[in-house]
Design an enzyme around this catalytic site. Structure first.
Site, mmCIF file in Angstrom:
data_model
loop_
_atom_site.group_PDB
_atom_site.id
_atom_site.type_symbol
_atom_site.label_atom_id
_atom_site.label_comp_id
_atom_site.label_asym_id
_atom_site.label_seq_id
_atom_site.Cartn_x
_atom_site.Cartn_y
_atom_site.Cartn_z
ATOM 1 N N ASP A 40 -6.551 13.608 9.007
ATOM 2 C CA ASP A 40 -7.897 14.162 9.070
ATOM 3 C C ASP A 40 -7.784 15.673 9.210
ATOM 4 O O ASP A 40 -6.884 16.170 9.900
ATOM 5 C CB ASP A 40 -8.673 13.582 10.252
ATOM 6 N N CYS A 265 -25.183 5.142 5.227
ATOM 7 C CA CYS A 265 -25.191 4.221 4.078
ATOM 8 C C CYS A 265 -26.597 4.010 3.516
ATOM 9 O O CYS A 265 -26.945 4.550 2.476
ATOM 10 C CB CYS A 265 -24.581 2.876 4.483
#
Length: 439
Positions: A40, A265
């Site tokens: 990351d 989402c």
């Protein structure tokens, strides 16, 4: 020997690019079977993981402490992996067009460190065609390698539901696709290591991309229908949740309820679909209108709160309004694209600066994303209006008696409770002296 076999034997590694709510569970699951590199860009987050702390609360502290994932923010470590999974966020811009910055950045980063004979699998939600039209050319340019000859690409949309302890990575069927049949077989075999209920192969990458945006657009449309009903029933003096309870006694009822639709989402994916449709000359008649309805609900709730305060004899801009919850869903620290912020923004147009309380949300995230300073339950005292916006367990455990104690004791005006999540029964609410409203 196939790449899958080399991974299983420990001769090759799997890498995860993006260690958030999606990437971290995948990395930890694979690490129980094979060697995994977890990458990351956020070095602070990587240090937290190394210390055994899980800010996403998806795995838990013990799970992070005990995992064998090799956490790193050093992109050159990706050169050690041959199977690379991309799980970076794909938000939308203020004009609702796809913000591909994270996935483009990840593609450049991977391309710079891409080893020959690797497979790159994208999990980030994108519109159909994005992986092949946008991502592959970047990988080729940055690596100097040729896709289909020197490396392969696939797509497997994430289906992780943040905060859901029942529907987990291992027990949700996973869509898998590849640029050719050989790649698909490799990707399927690798994912089958961790997906206990099995994977579902589709014929091509575009189809897999479409599956993702369509399954969430379908939910968005259904919730938009219920939200539209809620706005009409409110005018009719009918309680929507009671209607839904009655409707759900029929065998084929879908069970959707009105509410705030945010998150990474459902609140985003439909815009990826309509964006590509517009490029092809088709203007969405249903999907886009569903999004418009759902995007309006935060302001609708705030307006309802103001109406209730006025009806109760309050002067709204002089009232103390408490908002319980900021995250996009219950029992989850994820504040991304939270529609509670829309409630707060609309309240501010009435010169109301509410007290916002959320024990799950990170204070820094709340300030950085929304400019909101989170308070504690102690700060909820002497409220004039309470808006229960998120059904965290901590809020669900509050009885109406507990809520009543949070109101101003010497209040000669009416108390107002806005129950966005329908936590309290009508018969119980009617026994109180609270002016209440449910979505």
């Amino acid at each position: 020997m196939s790449l899958y076999e080399r991974i299983v034997k420990g001769n090759e590694k799997v890498a995860l690019v993006g260690l958030g709510y999606v990437g971290m569970p995948i990395a930890v699951a694979f690490a129980k079977k094979v060697k995994v590199i977890g990458f990351d860009l956020n070095a602070t987050k990587i240090e937290l993981y190394k210390q055994g702390f899980d800010p996403t609360n998806e795995i838990g502290q013990e799970g992070i402490k005990n995992t064998t994932v090799e956490f790193t923010s050093d992109e050159t470590k990706l050169k050690e992996a041959k199977f690379i999974i991309v799980a970076v966020p794909t938000p939308v811009n203020s004009d609702h067009t796809p913000d591909l910055t994270p996935v483009i950045g990840a593609s450049k980063l991977i391309g710079r460190n891409l080893a020959k004979d690797s497979i790159v699998v994208y999990e980030s939600t994108v519109y159909p065609g994005c992986t092949e039209d946008i991502c592959i050319p970047i990988l080729e340019k940055e690596s100097g390698l040729k896709c289909g000859v020197d490396f392969k690409v696939g797509y497997s949309p994430e289906r992780i539901n943040p905060g859901d302890k029942v529907h987990r990575l291992e027990n949700i069927h996973k869509i898998v696709s590849g640029m050719d049949s050989e790649t698909l077989e490799e990707i399927k075999n690798v994912y089958d290591l961790v997906i206990e209920v099995g994977t579902y192969p589709v014929s091509n990458i575009k189809t897999a991309e479409a599956v993702k945006v369509v399954e969430n657009s379908q939910r968005d449309i259904n919730i938009a229908f219920m939200n539209e009903l809620a706005m009409v029933f409110d005018r009719m003096g009918i309680d929507t949740n009671e209607v839904v309870d009655g409707m759900n006694t029929k065998w084929n009822a879908l069970g959707f309820r009105p509410g705030l639709v945010g998150g990474h989402c459902i609140g985003v994916d439909p815009y990826y679909f309509t964006y590509e449709a517009e490029k092809l000359g088709y203007h969405s008649q249903i999907v886009l209108n569903g999004r418009i309805v759902n995007d309006s609900m935060g302001a609708y709730v705030a307006d309802a709160a103001v109406r209730q305060m006025i009806a109760a004899g309050q002067a709204p801009k002089n009232s103390k309004v408490v908002v319980l919850g900021l995250t996009f869903k219950e029992n989850c620290p994820d504040t991304r694209n939270s529609k509670v912020d829309d409630i707060i923004k609309q309240l501010r147009t009435y010169e109301i600066n509410p007290v916002v309380i959320d024990p799950w949300a990170d204070k820094k995230d709340a300030m950085n994303e929304y400019g909101i300073e989170l308070k504690t339950m102690e700060d909820a005292k002497n409220a004039d209006c309470i808006i229960v916006a998120v059904a965290h367990d901590e809020f669900k455990s509050l009885s109406l008696s507990d809520i009543n104690k949070m109101f101003r004791e010497s209040n000669d005006k009416g108390k107002v409770l806005i129950d966005v999540k329908g936590l309290y029964k009508i018969e119980d609410l009617e026994k109180t002296d609270i002016n209440w409203w449910r979505l």
